[in-house]
Enzyme design. Structure first.
Site, PDB file in Angstrom:
ATOM      1  N   LYS A  11       0.857  -1.262  -0.007  1.00 41.33           N
ATOM      2  CA  LYS A  11       0.120  -0.017  -0.026  1.00 41.33           C
ATOM      3  C   LYS A  11       0.726   1.173   0.118  1.00 41.33           C
ATOM      4  O   LYS A  11       2.221   1.243   0.237  1.00 41.33           O
ATOM      5  CB  LYS A  11      -0.828  -0.119   1.171  1.00 41.33           C
ATOM      6  CG  LYS A  11      -1.899  -1.240   1.125  1.00 41.33           C
ATOM      7  CD  LYS A  11      -3.156  -1.096   2.385  1.00 41.33           C
ATOM      8  CE  LYS A  11      -3.713  -2.210   2.400  1.00 41.33           C
ATOM      9  NZ  LYS A  11      -4.971  -2.072   3.294  1.00 41.33           N
ATOM     10  N   PHE A  59     -15.398   3.841   6.934  1.00 42.19           N
ATOM     11  CA  PHE A  59     -13.780   3.979   6.751  1.00 42.19           C
ATOM     12  C   PHE A  59     -13.894   3.948   5.234  1.00 42.19           C
ATOM     13  O   PHE A  59     -12.659   4.145   4.755  1.00 42.19           O
ATOM     14  CB  PHE A  59     -13.068   2.819   7.271  1.00 42.19           C
ATOM     15  CG  PHE A  59     -13.487   1.544   7.056  1.00 42.19           C
ATOM     16  CD1 PHE A  59     -13.074   0.791   5.867  1.00 42.19           C
ATOM     17  CD2 PHE A  59     -14.347   0.658   7.792  1.00 42.19           C
ATOM     18  CE1 PHE A  59     -13.251  -0.657   5.455  1.00 42.19           C
ATOM     19  CE2 PHE A  59     -14.594  -0.564   7.482  1.00 42.19           C
ATOM     20  CZ  PHE A  59     -14.066  -1.305   6.282  1.00 42.19           C
ATOM     21  N   THR A  93      -5.720  -7.473  10.417  1.00 42.23           N
ATOM     22  CA  THR A  93      -6.100  -6.307   9.839  1.00 42.23           C
ATOM     23  C   THR A  93      -5.508  -5.115  10.510  1.00 42.23           C
ATOM     24  O   THR A  93      -5.025  -4.066  10.159  1.00 42.23           O
ATOM     25  CB  THR A  93      -7.605  -6.163   9.527  1.00 42.23           C
ATOM     26  OG1 THR A  93      -7.917  -7.479   8.927  1.00 42.23           O
ATOM     27  CG2 THR A  93      -7.812  -4.860   8.569  1.00 42.23           C
ATOM     28  N   ARG A 104       2.584  -6.783   8.860  1.00 37.44           N
ATOM     29  CA  ARG A 104       1.820  -5.768   9.447  1.00 37.44           C
ATOM     30  C   ARG A 104       2.323  -5.360  10.763  1.00 37.44           C
ATOM     31  O   ARG A 104       2.382  -4.260  10.962  1.00 37.44           O
ATOM     32  CB  ARG A 104       0.233  -6.042   9.335  1.00 37.44           C
ATOM     33  CG  ARG A 104      -0.376  -6.010   8.038  1.00 37.44           C
ATOM     34  CD  ARG A 104      -1.824  -6.378   8.079  1.00 37.44           C
ATOM     35  NE  ARG A 104      -2.663  -6.102   6.918  1.00 37.44           N
ATOM     36  CZ  ARG A 104      -3.802  -6.445   6.350  1.00 37.44           C
ATOM     37  NH1 ARG A 104      -4.205  -7.610   7.239  1.00 37.44           N
ATOM     38  NH2 ARG A 104      -4.155  -6.325   5.346  1.00 37.44           N
ATOM     39  N   ASN A 114      -2.159   0.079   6.934  1.00 38.91           N
ATOM     40  CA  ASN A 114      -1.666  -1.221   7.366  1.00 38.91           C
ATOM     41  C   ASN A 114      -0.729  -2.127   6.336  1.00 38.91           C
ATOM     42  O   ASN A 114      -0.491  -3.305   6.348  1.00 38.91           O
ATOM     43  CB  ASN A 114      -2.933  -2.299   7.715  1.00 38.91           C
ATOM     44  CG  ASN A 114      -3.964  -2.546   6.781  1.00 38.91           C
ATOM     45  OD1 ASN A 114      -3.650  -2.071   5.692  1.00 38.91           O
ATOM     46  ND2 ASN A 114      -4.927  -3.299   7.189  1.00 38.91           N
ATOM     47  N   HIS A 117      -2.064  -5.414   1.449  1.00 39.90           N
ATOM     48  CA  HIS A 117      -3.495  -6.158   1.117  1.00 39.90           C
ATOM     49  C   HIS A 117      -3.079  -7.464   0.892  1.00 39.90           C
ATOM     50  O   HIS A 117      -2.325  -8.032   0.464  1.00 39.90           O
ATOM     51  CB  HIS A 117      -4.279  -5.560  -0.057  1.00 39.90           C
ATOM     52  CG  HIS A 117      -5.334  -6.371  -0.317  1.00 39.90           C
ATOM     53  ND1 HIS A 117      -6.602  -6.246  -0.064  1.00 39.90           N
ATOM     54  CD2 HIS A 117      -5.395  -7.468  -1.504  1.00 39.90           C
ATOM     55  CE1 HIS A 117      -7.460  -7.149  -0.509  1.00 39.90           C
ATOM     56  NE2 HIS A 117      -6.722  -7.607  -1.593  1.00 39.90           N
ATOM     57  N   GLU A 128      -9.781 -10.221  -7.931  1.00 39.87           N
ATOM     58  CA  GLU A 128      -8.643  -8.897  -7.595  1.00 39.87           C
ATOM     59  C   GLU A 128      -7.266  -9.175  -8.456  1.00 39.87           C
ATOM     60  O   GLU A 128      -6.950  -8.078  -9.207  1.00 39.87           O
ATOM     61  CB  GLU A 128      -8.194  -9.160  -6.159  1.00 39.87           C
ATOM     62  CG  GLU A 128      -9.285  -8.724  -5.096  1.00 39.87           C
ATOM     63  CD  GLU A 128      -8.882  -9.155  -3.807  1.00 39.87           C
ATOM     64  OE1 GLU A 128      -9.668  -8.666  -2.870  1.00 39.87           O
ATOM     65  OE2 GLU A 128      -7.856  -9.553  -3.576  1.00 39.87           O
TER      66      GLU A 128
HETATM   67  P1  GDP Z   1      -8.025  -6.941   5.162  1.00 38.68           P
HETATM   68  O1  GDP Z   1      -8.579  -7.879   4.395  1.00 38.68           O
HETATM   69  O2  GDP Z   1      -7.323  -7.392   6.136  1.00 38.68           O
HETATM   70  O3  GDP Z   1      -7.307  -5.832   4.279  1.00 38.68           O
HETATM   71  O4  GDP Z   1      -9.194  -5.983   5.571  1.00 38.68           O
HETATM   72  P2  GDP Z   1     -10.660  -5.711   4.939  1.00 38.68           P
HETATM   73  O5  GDP Z   1     -10.599  -6.434   3.489  1.00 38.68           O
HETATM   74  O6  GDP Z   1     -11.919  -6.194   5.676  1.00 38.68           O
HETATM   75  O7  GDP Z   1     -10.620  -4.310   4.850  1.00 38.68           O
HETATM   76  C1  GDP Z   1      -9.991  -3.492   3.627  1.00 38.68           C
HETATM   77  C2  GDP Z   1      -8.981  -2.509   4.391  1.00 38.68           C
HETATM   78  O8  GDP Z   1      -9.903  -1.437   4.776  1.00 38.68           O
HETATM   79  C3  GDP Z   1      -8.186  -2.770   5.701  1.00 38.68           C
HETATM   80  O9  GDP Z   1      -7.057  -3.519   5.198  1.00 38.68           O
HETATM   81  C4  GDP Z   1      -8.001  -1.573   6.354  1.00 38.68           C
HETATM   82  O10 GDP Z   1      -7.176  -0.685   5.885  1.00 38.68           O
HETATM   83  C5  GDP Z   1      -9.352  -1.011   6.052  1.00 38.68           C
HETATM   84  N1  GDP Z   1     -10.192  -1.291   7.173  1.00 38.68           N
HETATM   85  C6  GDP Z   1     -11.128  -2.733   7.394  1.00 38.68           C
HETATM   86  N2  GDP Z   1     -11.875  -2.189   8.327  1.00 38.68           N
HETATM   87  C7  GDP Z   1     -11.469  -0.998   8.844  1.00 38.68           C
HETATM   88  C8  GDP Z   1     -12.079  -0.508   9.997  1.00 38.68           C
HETATM   89  O11 GDP Z   1     -12.890  -0.831  10.958  1.00 38.68           O
HETATM   90  N3  GDP Z   1     -11.400   0.778  10.257  1.00 38.68           N
HETATM   91  C9  GDP Z   1     -10.748   1.521   9.631  1.00 38.68           C
HETATM   92  N4  GDP Z   1     -10.257   2.782   9.810  1.00 38.68           N
HETATM   93  N5  GDP Z   1     -10.161   0.857   8.262  1.00 38.68           N
HETATM   94  C10 GDP Z   1     -10.717  -0.555   8.251  1.00 38.68           C
END
Ligand code: GDP
Length: 141
Positions: A11, A59, A93, A104, A114, A117, A128
């Site tokens: 990222k 978010f 995450t 991470r 973070n 991805h 994707e």
């Molecule tokens: P990942 O698969 O672990 O990347 O998580 P997700 O696909 O659920 O979410 C995509 C991205 O959105 C994450 O990597 C985070 O950067 C962001 N994200 C997800 N959930 C949250 C949240 O509750 N708060 C915030 N600020 N960012 C979030």
């Protein structure tokens, strides 16, 4: 049976902090082969399309602003059990909850910044990967 491909992005924050090299080293050392890779930048609209599943969440605006704020490295990675093994390598995450030694834990700044991805299912790995790469951009090595 688990698939052997996953999709990742390094990222914008990790690119800005000069972590492309260390992150790719961890990916290689964990046994992943690179099937496709590009250094590119998403438009806001492309980031919204990529993260469409999160549209409407609190978010979403911040996430898509951030993901289009600078260049990223996108890649298709190959290994047995790729999706699960890569999720394990990157950690939770929220980096505060990520295990020691994960990407991470080492390189993320926060939940929204973070570092990387990783696809969460074989089905999403295909969707994707197809978002970023044509067949001609994938190689057997
Ligand atoms: P990942 O698969 O672990 O990347 O998580 P997700 O696909 O659920 O979410 C995509 C991205 O959105 C994450 O990597 C985070 O950067 C962001 N994200 C997800 N959930 C949250 C949240 O509750 N708060 C915030 N600020 N960012 C979030």
């Amino acid at each position: 049976m688990a698939g052997n491909q996953t999709f990742t992005m390094i990222k914008p924050i990790a690119v800005k902090n000069n972590f492309i090299g260390p992150i790719l080293k961890m990916i290689n050392e964990a046994g992943f082969r690179i099937k496709a890779m590009k250094y590119t930048r998403l438009t806001k609209q492309q980031a919204e399309a990529f993260y469409a599943v999160h549209a409407g969440k609190y978010f979403f605006e911040g996430l898509t602003e951030f993901m289009s704020s600078g260049p990223i490295v996108a890649a298709i990675l190959e290994k047995d059990n790729a999706v699960a093994d890569f999720r394990k390598l990157i950690g939770a995450t929220d980096p505060a909850k990520a295990e020691e030694g994960t990407i991470r834990k080492l390189y993320a700044e926060s939940m929204s910044h973070n570092a990387v991805h990783g696809s969460d299912s074989d089905e999403n790995a295909i969707i994707e990967s197809d978002f970023f790469f044509s067949k001609m951009e994938r190689f057997e090595v």
